[in-house]
Scaffold this motif. Structure first.
Motif, PDB file in Angstrom:
ATOM      1  N   ILE A   1       0.838  -1.201   0.000  1.00  0.00           N
ATOM      2  CA  ILE A   1       0.000   0.000   0.000  1.00  0.00           C
ATOM      3  C   ILE A   1       0.872   1.250   0.000  1.00  0.00           C
TER       4      ILE A   1
ATOM      5  N   LEU B   1      -6.768  -2.691  -4.746  1.00  0.00           N
ATOM      6  CA  LEU B   1      -6.056  -1.426  -4.940  1.00  0.00           C
ATOM      7  C   LEU B   1      -5.348  -1.310  -6.287  1.00  0.00           C
TER       8      LEU B   1
ATOM      9  N   ALA C   1      -6.675   4.340  -0.162  1.00  0.00           N
ATOM     10  CA  ALA C   1      -5.439   3.719   0.312  1.00  0.00           C
ATOM     11  C   ALA C   1      -5.229   3.999   1.792  1.00  0.00           C
TER      12      ALA C   1
END
Length: 226
Positions: free
Chosen positions: A86, A165, A201
């Motif tokens: 991330i 993501l 995020a």
């Protein structure tokens, strides 16, 4: 007399300011306003201490069971791997934001077109990061992300939620600049998408740090009680 709010100009350009420095992996100063700020944490250190403490016990831990203990460890490793991925994705999104902001400030269409190429390269690199993460991180943030159910012993369990993501509409929803930033409307739309992507995020990082804090505490308390 109250002044009227500032309006976009006729060409679609509107005021944009550069973003302040965003939080790193374990800091949350830039998290969405609705998210409660968490203290910075050393996940790797906490995990290592918890595992060493549980491994140093001279008698078996009854709660959680050895299998549950392994489940917690595996979940923590997946969370740690996801958090580092991330952080890399957020770094790329921040770079893309700076490129789009430069396009917003550029008056020449040719200059914006060149910036659009750089923007799209960064957008594609988000997918590259997600496609090349290890299987542990992919479980939580990959294209086929799924929930991790952690058995804590007995009937107790804990769920770690997935956050896809990649750059697709099901992930961060960062679309390509199909008109090469020919209009300021397209640039503004890209900036809005990137702001939303950063918030997602941040939500994922916040959630996984909370999950890690809970699971580390569970593992440590069980080891201390043994």
């Amino acid at each position: 007399m109250a002044s009227e709010p500032e309006k976009p100009s006729d060409d679609g350009k509107k005021e944009r300011s550069r973003r302040p420095g965003l939080a790193g992996l374990f800091g949350f100063a830039s998290a969405a306003a609705e998210e409660e700020a968490l203290p910075a944490m050393d996940l790797a250190g906490g995990l290592d201490r918890a595992l060493r403490r549980s491994g140093a016990q001279s008698k078996p831990v009854e709660t959680p069971s050895p299998q549950a203990d392994n489940n917690i460890r595996e979940a923590l490793v997946a969370i740690e791997s996801a958090l580092y991925s991330i952080d890399r994705v957020r770094e790329i999104v921040e770079q893309a934001y700076e490129v789009a902001l430069s396009a917003h400030e550029a008056e020449e269409p040719g200059a914006r077109a060149l910036l659009a190429e750089s923007f799209d390269e960064l957008r594609v690199s988000i997918n590259t990061v997600i496609e090349t993460v290890d299987g542990r991180a992919a479980t939580l943030i990959g294209k086929n992300a799924r929930q991790i159910d952690v058995k804590l012993g007995g009937k107790a369990h804990y769920s770690v939620s997935p956050f896809r993501l990649d750059a697709s509409s099901k992930g961060l929803n960062v679309t390509p600049p199909r008109d090469a930033f020919a209009t300021f409307e397209e640039v503004n739309a890209a900036l809005d998408e990137l702001e939303a992507a950063l918030k997602k995020a941040d939500r994922a990082a916040n959630a996984y740090c909370r999950d890690a804090q809970f699971l580390i505490a569970r593992l440590s308390s069980a080891a201390a009680a043994a």
